[in-house]
Design an enzyme around this catalytic site. Structure first.
Site, PDB file in Angstrom:
ATOM      1  N   LYS A  45      40.296  44.140 -31.712  1.00 41.24           N
ATOM      2  CA  LYS A  45      41.518  44.171 -30.950  1.00 41.24           C
ATOM      3  C   LYS A  45      41.303  43.771 -29.494  1.00 41.24           C
ATOM      4  O   LYS A  45      42.240  43.449 -28.771  1.00 41.24           O
ATOM      5  CB  LYS A  45      42.099  45.601 -30.991  1.00 41.24           C
ATOM      6  N   ASP A 102      36.333  39.571 -26.221  1.00 47.70           N
ATOM      7  CA  ASP A 102      36.493  40.372 -25.014  1.00 47.70           C
ATOM      8  C   ASP A 102      35.164  40.506 -24.264  1.00 47.70           C
ATOM      9  O   ASP A 102      35.086  40.276 -23.075  1.00 47.70           O
ATOM     10  CB  ASP A 102      37.087  41.765 -25.334  1.00 47.70           C
ATOM     11  N   ASP A 105      27.984  41.964 -25.823  1.00 48.66           N
ATOM     12  CA  ASP A 105      27.080  43.014 -25.365  1.00 48.66           C
ATOM     13  C   ASP A 105      25.703  42.746 -25.978  1.00 48.66           C
ATOM     14  O   ASP A 105      24.931  41.952 -25.451  1.00 48.66           O
ATOM     15  CB  ASP A 105      27.716  44.349 -25.788  1.00 48.66           C
ATOM     16  N   PHE A 154      29.580  51.085 -19.592  1.00 47.94           N
ATOM     17  CA  PHE A 154      30.653  50.991 -20.572  1.00 47.94           C
ATOM     18  C   PHE A 154      31.945  50.700 -19.834  1.00 47.94           C
ATOM     19  O   PHE A 154      32.347  51.465 -18.957  1.00 47.94           O
ATOM     20  CB  PHE A 154      30.771  52.256 -21.410  1.00 47.94           C
ATOM     21  N   VAL A 155      32.571  49.587 -20.155  1.00 52.67           N
ATOM     22  CA  VAL A 155      33.772  49.172 -19.425  1.00 52.67           C
ATOM     23  C   VAL A 155      35.015  49.273 -20.307  1.00 52.67           C
ATOM     24  O   VAL A 155      34.935  49.153 -21.524  1.00 52.67           O
ATOM     25  CB  VAL A 155      33.625  47.739 -18.853  1.00 52.67           C
TER      26      VAL A 155
HETATM   27  P1  IMP Z   1      28.009  43.602 -29.456  1.00 55.63           P
HETATM   28  O1  IMP Z   1      28.005  43.407 -30.949  1.00 55.63           O
HETATM   29  O2  IMP Z   1      27.039  44.675 -29.043  1.00 55.63           O
HETATM   30  O3  IMP Z   1      27.810  42.322 -28.684  1.00 55.63           O
HETATM   31  O4  IMP Z   1      29.403  44.220 -29.077  1.00 55.63           O
HETATM   32  C1  IMP Z   1      30.563  43.480 -29.157  1.00 55.63           C
HETATM   33  C2  IMP Z   1      31.794  44.370 -29.267  1.00 55.63           C
HETATM   34  O5  IMP Z   1      31.559  45.726 -28.894  1.00 55.63           O
HETATM   35  C3  IMP Z   1      32.844  43.866 -28.330  1.00 55.63           C
HETATM   36  O6  IMP Z   1      33.657  42.893 -28.935  1.00 55.63           O
HETATM   37  C4  IMP Z   1      33.593  45.131 -27.962  1.00 55.63           C
HETATM   38  O7  IMP Z   1      34.628  45.351 -28.889  1.00 55.63           O
HETATM   39  C5  IMP Z   1      32.574  46.224 -28.069  1.00 55.63           C
HETATM   40  N1  IMP Z   1      31.990  46.567 -26.747  1.00 55.63           N
HETATM   41  C6  IMP Z   1      30.765  46.284 -26.278  1.00 55.63           C
HETATM   42  N2  IMP Z   1      30.564  46.752 -25.036  1.00 55.63           N
HETATM   43  C7  IMP Z   1      31.725  47.351 -24.693  1.00 55.63           C
HETATM   44  C8  IMP Z   1      32.169  48.032 -23.495  1.00 55.63           C
HETATM   45  O8  IMP Z   1      31.480  48.182 -22.482  1.00 55.63           O
HETATM   46  N3  IMP Z   1      33.433  48.512 -23.532  1.00 55.63           N
HETATM   47  C9  IMP Z   1      34.268  48.385 -24.616  1.00 55.63           C
HETATM   48  N4  IMP Z   1      33.889  47.746 -25.729  1.00 55.63           N
HETATM   49  C10 IMP Z   1      32.634  47.258 -25.785  1.00 55.63           C
END
Ligand code: IMP
Length: 183
Positions: A45, A102, A105, A154-155
């Protein structure tokens, strides 16, 4: 208590976001033409607000589609296990795809998405993300358009949630640690 009281600091203001989106759209406008007719794929989302603002500044013909990927639930770190909750409506074989995220990470989610899309044989794939947390990367992923790099915090806000809340904030903020450390 107001949601805004849960925000430790505003990292990126509403104005900064909107100005940067105009720049990102200009970068895309320099690449794509009407003939490319790309499909912008909003990863739900979290990317809904980014897509909504970005698409209004694009000068080339394009389509939009949505895909929902499982999130962390109430946690704040990625498990690495990713699931499709809602799949694309469009057949993207032979199409030019722009993945709209969005935040990148660890890179696990985007890696999964890119592998999944590769199997559908698109003509091209580019990635646009509003935010990137490079210090947290576990897997290198190619990103073509990045709004802002953010520190390892964490944002929330501007589409990004903690436990499904705070998505409506018009800025990107860091959450107070006591909010997510609650039992
Ligand atoms: P990744 O798989 O660790 O790269 O995380 C990707 C997904 O995790 C993003 O699309 C977000 O939905 C969520 N996410 C990662 N870091 C944050 C954060 O700091 N705040 C909110 N959602 C996050």
């Amino acid at each position: 208590m107001s949601m805004v009281n849960d925000v430790e600091t505003v990292l990126i203001s509403e104005t900064q976001i909107q100005e940067r989106i105009v720049d990102l759209a200009a970068e895309m406008n320099a690449i794509y033409t009407d003939a490319d007719l790309p499909v912008l794929i909003c990863i739900l989302k979290g990317a809904f607000m980014f897509l909504a603002d970005l698409t209004r500044h694009l000068a080339f013909r394009h389509e939009i589609d949505f895909m929902e990927i499982s999130s962390y639930g109430r946690g704040t770190t990625s498990s690495g296990a990713v699931r499709i909750l809602l799949d694309l409506a469009a057949d993207v074989q032979g199409r030019n795809i722009v993945v709209v995220e969005d935040i990148v990470d660890t890179g696990n989610t985007l890696t999964y998405i890119l592998r999944n899309f590769a199997a559908r044989k698109p003509a091209s794939v580019r990635v646009a993300t509003l935010l990137s947390k490079p210090s947290r990367r576990q897997i290198e992923v190619p990103i073509d358009f990045v709004g802002f790099e953010v520190p390892d915090e964490f944002v929330i806000g501007y589409g990004l949630d903690f436990a499904e809340q705070y998505r409506n904030l018009p800025f990107i903020g860091a959450l107070k640690s006591e909010v997510y450390q609650q039992p």
